[in-house]
Design a protein around this motif. Structure first.
Motif, PDB file in Angstrom:
ATOM      1  N   SER A 128     -15.936  25.235   1.574  1.00 20.22           N
ATOM      2  CA  SER A 128     -15.134  26.165   0.777  1.00 20.22           C
ATOM      3  C   SER A 128     -13.849  25.511   0.278  1.00 20.22           C
ATOM      4  CB  SER A 128     -14.796  27.417   1.608  1.00 20.22           C
ATOM      5  OG  SER A 128     -13.966  27.078   2.705  1.00 20.22           O
ATOM      6  N   PHE A 129     -13.386  24.473   0.991  1.00 20.48           N
ATOM      7  CA  PHE A 129     -12.154  23.792   0.566  1.00 20.48           C
ATOM      8  C   PHE A 129     -12.404  22.887  -0.625  1.00 20.48           C
ATOM      9  CE2 PHE A 129     -11.230  24.684   5.071  1.00 20.48           C
ATOM     10  CZ  PHE A 129     -10.022  25.340   4.947  1.00 20.48           C
ATOM     11  N   THR A 130     -13.632  22.484  -0.845  1.00 21.32           N
ATOM     12  CA  THR A 130     -13.940  21.578  -1.964  1.00 21.32           C
ATOM     13  C   THR A 130     -14.565  22.292  -3.142  1.00 21.32           C
ATOM     14  OG1 THR A 130     -16.128  21.086  -1.027  1.00 21.32           O
ATOM     15  CG2 THR A 130     -14.288  19.679  -0.337  1.00 21.32           C
ATOM     16  N   GLY A 131     -14.797  23.599  -3.053  1.00 17.74           N
ATOM     17  CA  GLY A 131     -15.373  24.352  -4.150  1.00 17.74           C
ATOM     18  C   GLY A 131     -16.866  24.405  -4.134  1.00 17.74           C
ATOM     19  N   PHE A 132     -17.508  23.794  -3.113  1.00 11.17           N
ATOM     20  CA  PHE A 132     -18.956  23.839  -2.990  1.00 11.17           C
ATOM     21  C   PHE A 132     -19.353  24.853  -1.959  1.00 11.17           C
ATOM     22  CE2 PHE A 132     -17.974  19.588  -4.504  1.00 11.17           C
ATOM     23  CZ  PHE A 132     -18.831  19.453  -5.588  1.00 11.17           C
TER      24      PHE A 132
END
Length: 269
Positions: free
Chosen positions: A263-267
């Motif tokens: 969730s921190f990388t947008g995936f």
């Protein structure tokens, strides 16, 4: 000028070294009492053997011993063989060669004072602990030789004053053996011959003593481990080599942890 403990001598085994140490202890051979000066270092040649005592904690009051050995020679990395350490003299680099060929001034490097065309020296070292009247001391033996002159050097068997010396058993204890425990050379594990994906049950290490990353991070495994071993084995477990542990694939995270990290990388998983 200090003289070497022995000249024109080669040290074949630790037993030879113990004989030389004992001859020094009996006053038959001299011990090096201070660091070599410039002229003494320049005189080092094949067959020179030096015995010296390492400076103890009370050196200020006694004035005895040498802090470290210096010979002004450039050495390569050490190699271990039969409790000896061997060092090969390094070849001069380009800058040193330019310095030696310059006739405008004196060449101060010891390497050149002994000549360019001789074979490079090999340094052989061996250290022991010995009980003296002043308590336990650490003695060192430094021997110099070249491969081409080795067969022409004498051994202690050729010297009547040394060949007849009886060394009391256990008087000189190898410092390497004392440091490493029972064995003077630690085992070497080659990563290339270790299969990191094999079943731990086929490991050469006893299963009940093997500690791996899986058992460390798996509480269920640790909870269910009830090895039937002696108290001595519990105190001295056989650990898996680092090369083995480094090649074990990491455990997969819990799906919820993976989703949180992604969730921190947008995936999203």
């Amino acid at each position: 000028m200090q003289t070497p403990t022995c000249t024109m001598l080669r040290v074949r085994t630790p037993s030879d070294a113990h004989v030389i140490f004992h001859a020094v202890s009996l006053g038959l051979l001299p011990i090096v009492a201070r660091r070599l000066d410039t002229e003494e270092r320049r005189a080092i040649s094949s067959g020179c053997v030096f015995v010296w005592e390492e400076r103890g904690s009370n050196a200020e009051s006694t004035g005895l011993g040498i802090e470290r050995w210096t010979d002004s020679i450039r050495w390569g990395p050490s190699r271990v063989k039969d409790e000896f350490l061997f060092y090969h003299e390094k070849e001069p680099d380009a800058a040193d060669l330019d310095l030696a060929s310059d006739s405008s001034g004196p060449v101060i490097s010891q390497h050149y004072s002994r000549g360019f065309y001789r074979e490079n020296l090999i340094k052989q070292t061996y250290s022991v602990f010995v009980e003296t009247a002043r308590g336990r001391r650490k003695w060192h033996l430094i021997a110099y030789f070249t491969q081409e002159s080795l067969e022409f050097l004498h051994t202690i068997d050729d010297i009547s004053g040394l060949s007849s010396i009886h060394v009391p058993p256990g008087k000189y204890k190898s410092a390497r053996s004392a440091k490493n425990g029972k064995s003077s050379v630690s085992p070497v594990y080659e990563p290339s011959i270790i299969n990191p994906f094999r079943d731990v049950s086929h490991s050469p290490y006893p299963r009940h003593q093997l500690i791996t990353a899986q058992t460390y991070y798996n509480p269920a495994v640790l909870e269910n481990r009830r090895p039937s071993v002696s108290s001595v084995e519990r105190r001295n477990p056989v650990l898996a080599p680092l090369a083995y542990l480094e090649h074990i694939p990491p455990l997969r995270r819990h799906p919820l942890d993976e989703e949180a990290l992604m969730s921190f990388t947008g995936f999203h998983v």
